[in-house]
Design a protein around this motif. Structure first.
Motif, PDB file in Angstrom:
ATOM      1  N   LEU A 196       3.243 -39.464  20.594  1.00 17.90           N
ATOM      2  CA  LEU A 196       3.463 -39.804  22.001  1.00 17.90           C
ATOM      3  C   LEU A 196       2.481 -39.051  22.901  1.00 17.90           C
ATOM      4  O   LEU A 196       2.208 -39.491  24.027  1.00 17.90           O
ATOM      5  N   ILE A 197       2.008 -37.905  22.450  1.00 11.44           N
ATOM      6  CA  ILE A 197       0.883 -37.229  23.089  1.00 11.44           C
ATOM      7  C   ILE A 197      -0.129 -36.903  21.999  1.00 11.44           C
ATOM      8  O   ILE A 197       0.242 -36.590  20.869  1.00 11.44           O
ATOM      9  N   ASP A 250      -5.263 -36.102  25.611  1.00 13.48           N
ATOM     10  CA  ASP A 250      -4.426 -36.701  26.651  1.00 13.48           C
ATOM     11  C   ASP A 250      -4.264 -35.716  27.796  1.00 13.48           C
ATOM     12  O   ASP A 250      -4.545 -34.520  27.668  1.00 13.48           O
ATOM     13  N   PRO A 257      -3.510 -43.691  34.097  1.00  9.96           N
ATOM     14  CA  PRO A 257      -2.881 -43.969  32.797  1.00  9.96           C
ATOM     15  C   PRO A 257      -3.213 -42.941  31.728  1.00  9.96           C
ATOM     16  O   PRO A 257      -2.543 -42.881  30.691  1.00  9.96           O
ATOM     17  N   LYS A 313      -0.085 -38.834  30.330  1.00  9.17           N
ATOM     18  CA  LYS A 313       1.011 -39.338  29.498  1.00  9.17           C
ATOM     19  C   LYS A 313       2.347 -38.707  29.857  1.00  9.17           C
ATOM     20  O   LYS A 313       3.393 -39.344  29.736  1.00  9.17           O
ATOM     21  N   LEU A 314       2.307 -37.446  30.304  1.00 12.06           N
ATOM     22  CA  LEU A 314       3.532 -36.660  30.493  1.00 12.06           C
ATOM     23  C   LEU A 314       3.479 -35.948  31.836  1.00 12.06           C
ATOM     24  O   LEU A 314       2.432 -35.413  32.221  1.00 12.06           O
ATOM     25  N   ARG A 374       3.907 -46.853  36.873  1.00 12.54           N
ATOM     26  CA  ARG A 374       3.818 -46.095  35.626  1.00 12.54           C
ATOM     27  C   ARG A 374       5.117 -46.161  34.833  1.00 12.54           C
ATOM     28  O   ARG A 374       5.726 -45.145  34.510  1.00 12.54           O
ATOM     29  N   ASP A 422       5.476 -46.453  31.868  1.00  5.59           N
ATOM     30  CA  ASP A 422       5.273 -45.832  30.562  1.00  5.59           C
ATOM     31  C   ASP A 422       5.242 -44.314  30.627  1.00  5.59           C
ATOM     32  O   ASP A 422       5.093 -43.640  29.598  1.00  5.59           O
ATOM     33  N   LEU A 423       5.382 -43.726  31.821  1.00  5.51           N
ATOM     34  CA  LEU A 423       5.212 -42.274  31.987  1.00  5.51           C
ATOM     35  C   LEU A 423       6.401 -41.521  31.407  1.00  5.51           C
ATOM     36  O   LEU A 423       7.550 -41.821  31.699  1.00  5.51           O
ATOM     37  N   TYR A 424       6.106 -40.501  30.598  1.00  8.08           N
ATOM     38  CA  TYR A 424       7.144 -39.598  30.108  1.00  8.08           C
ATOM     39  C   TYR A 424       7.334 -38.486  31.139  1.00  8.08           C
ATOM     40  O   TYR A 424       6.354 -37.926  31.643  1.00  8.08           O
ATOM     41  N   ALA A 449       8.667 -46.170  23.224  1.00  7.53           N
ATOM     42  CA  ALA A 449       7.325 -45.836  22.749  1.00  7.53           C
ATOM     43  C   ALA A 449       7.282 -45.740  21.226  1.00  7.53           C
ATOM     44  O   ALA A 449       6.288 -46.140  20.602  1.00  7.53           O
TER      45      ALA A 449
END
Length: 530
Positions: A190-191, A195, A244, A247-248, A278, A280-282, A338
């Motif tokens: 996921l990361i 990133d 984008p 990620k986190l 976003r 998809d953002l964690y 994800a």
């Protein structure tokens, strides 16, 4: 006083620097050291601790029902049959003891408000406090999870409607939670190296220190809070999250060190950005200080699908030595989505990683992967927080749920806010609290303070001569007072963090006076060179 070069310590973590400051502050044996550098509170919740020890006495009585004929200190494993009646008899026999009324109220509350069977709860607490079995399920004991979930719902959601069920993983404090989250996100793709992680700064320093570690190699993007706007986010700063490559997003709310909660408008703006730009953002929100805030709401409540919540019982209940933390994640989450979207090649690698746990590795949720990865997967069967710790955590959660008039909460908030006022009054400054201020810590802006006390010219000199860092060492050496540098938390201006939780009010008065004393000495130095 001769100048000393402290620049070699500038890159230390603030908590490592603290040890050096303590060493300097302790050189005068005749002087009391005032350590406001760490946020260990000097208050605690007594009733859930009374209850813990009373429950322990009952549990020992129960174990001694077996093997008594051996007369060798043997006790037997828990017997579920009739345990509720025996517990009620114990409560009746010891009704005058501290903690007994609390236990009785907790069992009653759990049954009436949470629908928990009395026998199931008493047996879990009895078995758990003895520590005679492995934690099962490893993520958290079933009744403990229901109680802690109810507590988190009450403290994190405010007046917001609940957003569906969520699961809880009991961890060895909030710091273990942070460690596990980064580990599992990396292990599951996921990361990845390269990133970007966004940090709501200023922030608790480990969030700054973990991403650059070689095993993660993540780039950091500051999403900076504006001091002039009571440490809230501007639109321009939040717009950075549209990238984008990020990620986190990690934030501490209420913040550390400014100790200010995010305003409802800021929470809603973050949620809107996530929803529209976003999805998809964690997000990881660390909400350990939320229980000290007025009308607190977590991003976990406002943006539930994207947000993983870290909470620790350490500060509010005075339990840093217990190491009690939680990770909470909604059952519908972007983390699990994800995992479903990973490439087939990555899924096959992860199938192998988790194959010893189940015949369907792809069905393991993210929160349960956290549990497995916390014990290198192979030791998943022995994962989990120790059961006595889970019992104390459950009793702390009950203490929050049973505090219907907010007596404990109001006392804790009043205590730290009075210390805040005392500190600033003794600096010669009229204290000012904004609506969202919490005051578990306070961040002394030395640049602003020097200007308020002695004028803009002195303030400009103080900054130009980089006296902010030197100030901490001088304060420690001359007065025995230990504060932490704001720089270590990614604070821009010269500043010092003061914990308002761990000293007496009289000692905060001294810190205020000492702070002004050292600044006065700098002012004399400034006047001498003009």
């Amino acid at each position: 006083m001769p100048e000393q070069d402290y620049s070699k310590f500038a890159e230390l973590s603030p908590f490592e620097l603290k040890d050096k400051l303590i060493e300097i502050a302790s050189t005068d044996a005749a002087r009391m050291m005032l350590n406001a550098g760490r946020g260990n509170p000097n208050f605690l919740a007594s009733q859930p601790r009374h209850a813990f020890f009373r429950l322990g006495e009952f549990s020992l009585e129960e174990t001694e029902r077996s093997y008594s004929y051996l007369d060798s200190g043997f006790g037997g494993l828990p017997d579920r049959n009739g345990i509720l009646q025996r517990f009620e008899d114990y409560v009746h026999r010891n009704s005058a003891s501290e903690g007994i009324r609390f236990l009785n109220a907790a069992i009653s509350y759990a049954n009436d408000q949470l629908g928990i069977d009395r026998t199931e709860l008493v047996f879990e607490l009895f078995q758990g406090i003895l520590g005679c079995n492995y934690p099962f399920p490893p993520r958290m004991l079933p009744q403990a999870e229901r109680v802690v979930s109810a507590y988190l719902s009450e403290e994190m959601f405010g007046d917001r409607p609940r957003s569906g069920p969520f699961s809880v993983f009991a961890t060895e404090g909030g710091t273990a939670a942070m460690t596990y989250i980064f580990q599992t996100m990396k292990a599951n793709g996921l990361i990845k190296e390269g990133d970007k992680v966004a940090l709501g700064t200023p922030i608790f320093s480990p969030y700054l220190e973990i991403p650059p570690l070689p095993e993660y190699d993540l780039g950091i993007v500051d999403i900076r809070m504006a001091e002039g706007d009571d440490w809230q986010f501007s639109d321009a700063e939040l717009a950075k999250l549209e990238d984008p490559a990020i990620k986190l997003f990690c934030l501490v709310n209420p913040s550390n060190p400014p100790s200010v909660k995010l305003a409802p408008n800021d929470l809603d703006r973050i949620a809107a950005l996530v929803e529209h730009k976003r999805p998809d953002l964690y997000i990881v929100t660390d909400d350990v200080y939320g229980t000290f805030a007025d009308d607190f709401e977590s991003l976990f409540a406002v943006c539930p699908r994207n947000t993983l919540c870290v909470y620790s019982f350490s500060k509010y209940f005075g339990a840093t030595g217990w190491r009690l933390g939680t990770i909470a994640l909604h059952e519908e989450s972007v983390f699990d989505d994800a995992l479903d979207s990973l490439s087939e090649d990555t899924k096959q690698i992860l199938d192998k990683r988790y194959s010893s746990l189940t015949t369907n590795p792809r069905g393991i949720r993210f929160i349960d992967r956290l549990v497995a990865d916390s014990r290198a997967v192979a030791l998943n069967h022995t994962a989990g927080l120790s059961t006595p710790q889970q019992v104390q955590m459950t009793l702390f959660a009950f203490a929050g749920l049973l505090d219907r008039r907010d007596a404990y909460k109001d006392a804790a908030k009043t205590l730290i806010r009075k210390r805040f006022k005392t500190l600033y009054m003794n600096m010669g400054i009229v204290p000012h609290r904004e609506l969202n201020d919490v005051n578990y810590y306070t961040l002394i802006n030395l640049q602003h303070l020097s200007g308020q006390l002695y004028g803009d010219a002195f303030s400009e000199w103080f900054v130009a001569q980089k006296k902010g860092y030197d100030f901490l060492f001088r304060l420690a050496k001359e007065t025995g007072t230990v504060l932490l540098p704001g720089k270590g938390f990614e604070v821009v201006d010269a500043s010092a963090r003061v914990s308002l939780a761990n000293l007496t009010e009289a000692e905060y008065a001294e810190i205020g006076s000492f702070t002004r004393q050292v600044l006065s000495e700098y002012f004399s130095e400034f006047q001498g060179i003009r």
